[in-house]
Design a protein around this motif. Structure first.
Motif: not given
Length: 425
Positions: A296-307, A318-324, A326-331
């Motif tokens: 499973v790959k992150t769809i964009g650059d960002g910072t991991v804010i939850a694991r 895993v939850k990733i913050k891409h910018n102010s 968008y955020t994405t979550t992978y479950m």
């Protein structure tokens, strides 16, 4: 003597006739053919919803809580038989069950001593409306109000937040959300500081002289931590997007999907039968069916804010913050990628985990979610930004366009804003 008398009489007659003709008024060409202009002023009827409202008595109102079309019309003398025909006939145009409380409506009635309702108009939105003819034809059709735009210039200095800066300057605070979306990949709006400042050229939209929101934003200058950030809305090859002063795109593209999958097993829904709990509840993500262990790959650059792990929910996620914005979550991951921890910086395409069936899951799949400004949205409907810079052949046109907008922005001097900030301290 007789001959002399005849000559004298003849001469007198000639003189008399010459005087007669010399005294007669001469007719000019205009007097011979006088022209009279008649101007008839015709008063045009005042139209609203495409109807001549001068001929009717208007009643404006708002739909009340738990109020239906039948209640509104029946209270104005429309029979239940007619209302039933309207409801059935309107299904292909507008489902009357979708009438919502708080929305505006207008009833046009005759000007008789006992008014008779002839039209019911429901305003679906500030622009769109539906007309119900209460005559024998029982016609139903939709229309749109004219939207007028006015070009505006906004500016301000941040004291506490961008939202408050808009309010303090008498501007539409929704403009703050628009700016955060434009600079989503450039500026973290959760980290803006006191003294940051902006100036904007944009359109404001009006219907019936009432502002209904922000239109196009043509140019922005945002001074963040003393660094100038520009955005210009430029048309490149029939595609409008935002570019900085060098012609680089302000958007970065997301990957279409975070993994290689065999099929989509469940889509975004506000009411889905949960496969384990067997109850209906929202499923605000997309399930990708794939074998256990699929990267499973992150769809964009960002910072991991939850694991973390949720036993009664998403399992390993895993939850990733891409910018102010968008955020994405992978479950439901079976495991995490190497180096994935809270605070880790990831690049587009980095492996952040592997498909599994942890948590509440009946089989291996990835539950993928996207939040925009904190609100979960359908990942399949998120428009992927183009991410392309201005092409070389378009640069001369872009430079001319950019320079003209910078001149307009600079008509608001930073010195004026410095004075505003000094006065506020």
């Amino acid at each position: 003597m007789r001959k002399l008398r005849s000559i004298v009489v003849g001469m007198g007659l000639i003189v008399a006739l010459s005087q007669l003709f010399s005294c007669a008024p001469k007719k000019t060409q205009q007097e011979e053919a006088p022209v009279l202009d008649t101007v008839v002023e015709v008063k045009m009827p005042e139209l609203r919803y495409g109807l001549p409202i001068d001929s009717f008595s208007l009643e404006m109102g708002k739909v009340k809580n738990n109020q239906y079309l039948s209640q509104i019309l029946n209270a104005r003398g429309v029979g239940m038989g007619t209302i039933d025909k309207i409801a059935r006939k309107s299904r292909d145009v507008f489902d009357v069950r979708k009438i919502k409380s708080g929305e505006n409506f207008c009833i046009l009635s005759t000007r008789d001593s006992v008014p008779v309702a002839k039209y019911f108009v429901y305003e679906n939105s500030p622009v769109e409306y539906t007309v119900f003819e209460l005559t024998d034809t029982l016609g139903i059709y939709q229309g749109e109000k004219e939207v007028k735009t006015r070009q505006r210039t906004a500016y301000g200095v941040v004291e506490s937040s961008l939202w408050n800066a808009m309010v303090d300057n008498g501007q539409d605070p929704m403009l703050a959300l628009e700016l955060s979306d434009i600079f989503a990949w450039t500026i973290d709006f959760f980290a803006i500081q006191k003294g940051d400042r902006f100036r904007v050229i944009y359109d404001e939209q009006f219907v019936d002289s009432v502002s209904i929101g922000i239109g196009e934003i043509y140019a922005v200058e945002f001074d963040h931590y003393g660094e100038e950030n520009y955005a210009f809305f430029f048309n490149q090859n029939d595609t409008l997007s935002y570019f900085d002063e060098q012609g680089k795109s302000l958007k970065k593209a997301f990957l279409k999907a975070p993994l290689q999958f065999s099929r989509i097993s469940s889509r975004f829904s506000n009411s889905r039968m949960h496969p384990v709990l067997r109850i209906r509840r929202p499923h605000q993500g997309v399930d990708y069916a794939a074998p256990k262990g699929t990267p499973v790959k992150t769809i964009g650059d960002g910072t991991v804010i939850a694991r973390a792990y949720q036993a009664r929910g998403g399992g390993n996620y895993v939850k990733i913050k891409h910018n102010s914005v968008y955020t994405t979550t992978y479950m439901h991951l079976s495991g995490f990628g190497k180096g994935i921890h809270v605070g880790a910086q990831v690049k587009q395409g980095d492996i952040i985990g592997y498909v599994g069936a942890t948590g509440l899951a009946t089989g291996p799949h990835l539950d993928f979610r996207i939040a925009k400004n904190g609100q979960l949205v359908d990942p399949l409907k998120v428009k992927t930004p183009p991410g392309k810079s201005v092409a070389e052949e378009n640069m001369p046109r872009f430079i001319a366009f950019k320079d003209s907008l910078i001149q307009e922005l600079q008509k608001i001097q930073w010195d004026d804003l410095d004075q505003i900030l000094a006065n506020s301290n």
